[in-house]
Write a protein that holds these residues in place. Structure first.
Motif, PDB file in Angstrom:
ATOM      1  N   ALA A  79       3.853 -32.409 -59.591  1.00 46.90           N
ATOM      2  CA  ALA A  79       2.460 -32.802 -59.736  1.00 46.90           C
ATOM      3  C   ALA A  79       1.560 -31.645 -59.334  1.00 46.90           C
ATOM      4  O   ALA A  79       2.002 -30.698 -58.677  1.00 46.90           O
ATOM      5  CB  ALA A  79       2.149 -34.021 -58.860  1.00 46.90           C
ATOM      6  N   ALA A  80       0.297 -31.739 -59.731  1.00 45.19           N
ATOM      7  CA  ALA A  80      -0.705 -30.755 -59.319  1.00 45.19           C
ATOM      8  C   ALA A  80      -1.752 -31.483 -58.489  1.00 45.19           C
ATOM      9  O   ALA A  80      -2.006 -32.682 -58.668  1.00 45.19           O
ATOM     10  CB  ALA A  80      -1.347 -30.108 -60.534  1.00 45.19           C
ATOM     11  N   VAL A  81      -2.346 -30.733 -57.578  1.00 47.40           N
ATOM     12  CA  VAL A  81      -3.372 -31.259 -56.687  1.00 47.40           C
ATOM     13  C   VAL A  81      -4.566 -30.317 -56.776  1.00 47.40           C
ATOM     14  O   VAL A  81      -4.393 -29.096 -56.710  1.00 47.40           O
ATOM     15  CB  VAL A  81      -2.843 -31.317 -55.233  1.00 47.40           C
ATOM     16  N   LEU A  82      -5.760 -30.856 -56.933  1.00 44.10           N
ATOM     17  CA  LEU A  82      -6.966 -30.042 -57.018  1.00 44.10           C
ATOM     18  C   LEU A  82      -7.888 -30.418 -55.863  1.00 44.10           C
ATOM     19  O   LEU A  82      -8.334 -31.562 -55.763  1.00 44.10           O
ATOM     20  CB  LEU A  82      -7.663 -30.264 -58.362  1.00 44.10           C
ATOM     21  N   VAL A  83      -8.128 -29.433 -54.988  1.00 43.11           N
ATOM     22  CA  VAL A  83      -8.959 -29.646 -53.802  1.00 43.11           C
ATOM     23  C   VAL A  83      -9.945 -28.495 -53.661  1.00 43.11           C
ATOM     24  O   VAL A  83      -9.693 -27.384 -54.134  1.00 43.11           O
ATOM     25  CB  VAL A  83      -8.117 -29.777 -52.515  1.00 43.11           C
ATOM     26  N   LEU A  84     -11.051 -28.752 -52.992  1.00 39.93           N
ATOM     27  CA  LEU A  84     -12.011 -27.684 -52.731  1.00 39.93           C
ATOM     28  C   LEU A  84     -11.443 -26.717 -51.695  1.00 39.93           C
ATOM     29  O   LEU A  84     -10.649 -27.106 -50.837  1.00 39.93           O
ATOM     30  CB  LEU A  84     -13.337 -28.261 -52.220  1.00 39.93           C
ATOM     31  N   ALA A  85     -11.895 -25.480 -51.752  1.00 43.06           N
ATOM     32  CA  ALA A  85     -11.433 -24.459 -50.811  1.00 43.06           C
ATOM     33  C   ALA A  85     -11.905 -24.729 -49.380  1.00 43.06           C
ATOM     34  O   ALA A  85     -11.365 -24.156 -48.443  1.00 43.06           O
ATOM     35  CB  ALA A  85     -11.905 -23.086 -51.266  1.00 43.06           C
ATOM     36  N   THR A  86     -12.866 -25.613 -49.228  1.00 41.14           N
ATOM     37  CA  THR A  86     -13.361 -25.974 -47.898  1.00 41.14           C
ATOM     38  C   THR A  86     -12.525 -27.085 -47.262  1.00 41.14           C
ATOM     39  O   THR A  86     -12.842 -27.565 -46.180  1.00 41.14           O
ATOM     40  CB  THR A  86     -14.828 -26.433 -47.967  1.00 41.14           C
ATOM     41  N   THR A  87     -11.475 -27.507 -47.973  1.00 37.74           N
ATOM     42  CA  THR A  87     -10.619 -28.592 -47.491  1.00 37.74           C
ATOM     43  C   THR A  87      -9.157 -28.165 -47.526  1.00 37.74           C
ATOM     44  O   THR A  87      -8.794 -27.161 -48.129  1.00 37.74           O
ATOM     45  CB  THR A  87     -10.782 -29.862 -48.353  1.00 37.74           C
ATOM     46  N   LYS A  88      -8.330 -28.984 -46.887  1.00 33.30           N
ATOM     47  CA  LYS A  88      -6.888 -28.760 -46.875  1.00 33.30           C
ATOM     48  C   LYS A  88      -6.219 -30.000 -47.458  1.00 33.30           C
ATOM     49  O   LYS A  88      -6.503 -31.128 -47.032  1.00 33.30           O
ATOM     50  CB  LYS A  88      -6.430 -28.541 -45.426  1.00 33.30           C
ATOM     51  N   ALA A  89      -5.352 -29.801 -48.435  1.00 35.06           N
ATOM     52  CA  ALA A  89      -4.647 -30.920 -49.069  1.00 35.06           C
ATOM     53  C   ALA A  89      -3.824 -31.680 -48.031  1.00 35.06           C
ATOM     54  O   ALA A  89      -3.094 -31.071 -47.251  1.00 35.06           O
ATOM     55  CB  ALA A  89      -3.753 -30.404 -50.184  1.00 35.06           C
ATOM     56  N   ASP A  90      -3.943 -33.003 -48.029  1.00 34.54           N
ATOM     57  CA  ASP A  90      -3.201 -33.851 -47.088  1.00 34.54           C
ATOM     58  C   ASP A  90      -1.862 -34.231 -47.709  1.00 34.54           C
ATOM     59  O   ASP A  90      -1.672 -35.337 -48.195  1.00 34.54           O
ATOM     60  CB  ASP A  90      -4.035 -35.091 -46.763  1.00 34.54           C
ATOM     61  N   ILE A  91      -0.932 -33.275 -47.697  1.00 34.16           N
ATOM     62  CA  ILE A  91       0.349 -33.464 -48.378  1.00 34.16           C
ATOM     63  C   ILE A  91       1.244 -34.491 -47.703  1.00 34.16           C
ATOM     64  O   ILE A  91       1.958 -35.231 -48.362  1.00 34.16           O
ATOM     65  CB  ILE A  91       1.083 -32.121 -48.564  1.00 34.16           C
ATOM     66  N   ASN A  92       1.199 -34.572 -46.384  1.00 32.98           N
ATOM     67  CA  ASN A  92       2.117 -35.456 -45.669  1.00 32.98           C
ATOM     68  C   ASN A  92       1.721 -36.922 -45.688  1.00 32.98           C
ATOM     69  O   ASN A  92       2.557 -37.785 -45.415  1.00 32.98           O
ATOM     70  CB  ASN A  92       2.299 -34.988 -44.225  1.00 32.98           C
ATOM     71  N   THR A  93       0.484 -37.218 -45.991  1.00 33.93           N
ATOM     72  CA  THR A  93       0.062 -38.618 -46.026  1.00 33.93           C
ATOM     73  C   THR A  93      -0.490 -38.991 -47.392  1.00 33.93           C
ATOM     74  O   THR A  93       0.173 -39.670 -48.174  1.00 33.93           O
ATOM     75  CB  THR A  93      -0.980 -38.904 -44.925  1.00 33.93           C
ATOM     76  N   ALA A  94      -1.692 -38.540 -47.718  1.00 34.15           N
ATOM     77  CA  ALA A  94      -2.363 -38.980 -48.945  1.00 34.15           C
ATOM     78  C   ALA A  94      -1.585 -38.616 -50.209  1.00 34.15           C
ATOM     79  O   ALA A  94      -1.388 -39.468 -51.090  1.00 34.15           O
ATOM     80  CB  ALA A  94      -3.777 -38.408 -49.005  1.00 34.15           C
ATOM     81  N   ILE A  95      -1.150 -37.394 -50.324  1.00 34.74           N
ATOM     82  CA  ILE A  95      -0.452 -36.966 -51.542  1.00 34.74           C
ATOM     83  C   ILE A  95       0.916 -37.633 -51.638  1.00 34.74           C
ATOM     84  O   ILE A  95       1.287 -38.172 -52.686  1.00 34.74           O
ATOM     85  CB  ILE A  95      -0.326 -35.426 -51.588  1.00 34.74           C
ATOM     86  N   ARG A  96       1.648 -37.622 -50.549  1.00 37.78           N
ATOM     87  CA  ARG A  96       2.979 -38.240 -50.541  1.00 37.78           C
ATOM     88  C   ARG A  96       2.905 -39.720 -50.905  1.00 37.78           C
ATOM     89  O   ARG A  96       3.662 -40.206 -51.750  1.00 37.78           O
ATOM     90  CB  ARG A  96       3.623 -38.060 -49.159  1.00 37.78           C
TER      91      ARG A  96
END
Length: 181
Positions: A79-96
């Motif tokens: 999958a791909a995730v698109l986030v602003l550079a002012t944020t950090k992707a929440d891979i361990n909770t939201a994305i998972r």
């Protein structure tokens, strides 16, 4: 001193785009595709922090496309995730959780390049495999304009933030990322 980028019609300048990005844009409805612009850059400043430092692009308008691998019971989802550079992707909770995975991780540089057919530092949500989920943090679509990769390191794409939600597989998700402190 910041340099202003020279934005051109992406449809009129496919030489600045990865082939699969150019092909994807030609499939878009005319009005949407015409809103997409491209600017040539020095490949040495393709990474977000270097781009912001060297040009008039702001961190708030920069969006990063990340490639993830999600696994559950022997099944793997890219999958791909698109986030602003002012944020950090929440891979361990939201994305998972969104991908219904037990384990989720960012793909290695080599694996991401191979899976997307794009250059590292230029990976973009435009032209990704059609069957991939594209998870978009809601802050991205709230931006008037976003600056993203073009599939190659030598240019960047600018487009209206709301247009991202019309990409194949797009799902806009609240709090997919967390602000960087």
């Amino acid at each position: 001193m910041s340099t202003a980028l020279n934005w051109l019609s992406a449809l009129d300048h496919p030489e600045f785009l990865a082939d699969r990005v150019s092909a994807a844009l030609r499939q878009w409805p005319d009005g949407d595709a015409e809103a997409v612009q491209v600017a040539e850059i020095d490949p040495a400043i393709a990474d977000t922090s270097a781009l912001v430092a060297a040009t008039d692009i702001t961190l708030e308008s920069s969006a990063n496309c990340l490639v993830v691998r999600a696994r559950r019971s022997g099944t793997e989802t890219l999958a791909a995730v698109l986030v602003l550079a002012t944020t950090k992707a929440d891979i361990n909770t939201a994305i998972r959780k969104t991908l219904g995975a037990r384990k989720c991780s960012f793909m290695s540089m080599d694996a991401a390049v191979e899976a997307t057919g794009m250059e590292y530092g230029g990976i973009t949500p435009i032209g990704l495999p059609q069957d991939w989920p594209l998870l978009i943090d809601e802050r991205v679509v709230a931006q008037d304009q976003i600056v993203i990769g073009s599939g190659v390191r030598r240019s960047k794409v600018r487009m209206p933030g709301p247009l991202a939600q019309q990409l194949p597989g797009a799902q806009v998700i609240t709090d997919l990322a967390v602000p960087i402190a």
